[in-house]
Design a protein around this motif. Structure first.
Motif: not given
Length: 84
Positions: A59-65, A3-6, A82-84, A51-57
């Motif tokens: 759509i199946g994002a592999d990494d979020l910078i 699969s492609p990496r997002l 917030i995220v850890l 919300e950003a974390v949930a949105s990208f999760k």
């Protein structure tokens, strides 16, 4: 093969959202209307970060910078809280 990496990028400015939006807009100002679009998406609150974390999760994002929109070093700790 496989699969492609997002990989996605999110700007945030949790200490001074207005300055963060301004900085991001200035950075992208060469791109015309796109600058306003990117600046309007800067996450300024814990809720927007979540919300950003949930949105990208979603759509199946592999990494979020996360890229800060200001030079406020404390924003890194705010984000980590917030995220850890």
């Amino acid at each position: 093969d496989g699969s492609p990496r997002l990989v996605a990028l999110v700007y945030y400015a949790l200490g001074d959202g207005e300055q963060g939006r301004k900085n991001v807009h200035d950075y992208y100002s060469f791109s015309g209307d796109f600058a306003g679009l990117v600046a309007s998406a800067v996450c300024e609150t814990p809720q927007k970060v979540r919300e950003a974390v949930a949105s990208f999760k979603g759509i199946g994002a592999d990494d979020l910078i996360f890229n800060t929109g200001t030079d406020d070093i404390d924003d890194i700790k705010r984000l980590a809280d917030i995220v850890l």
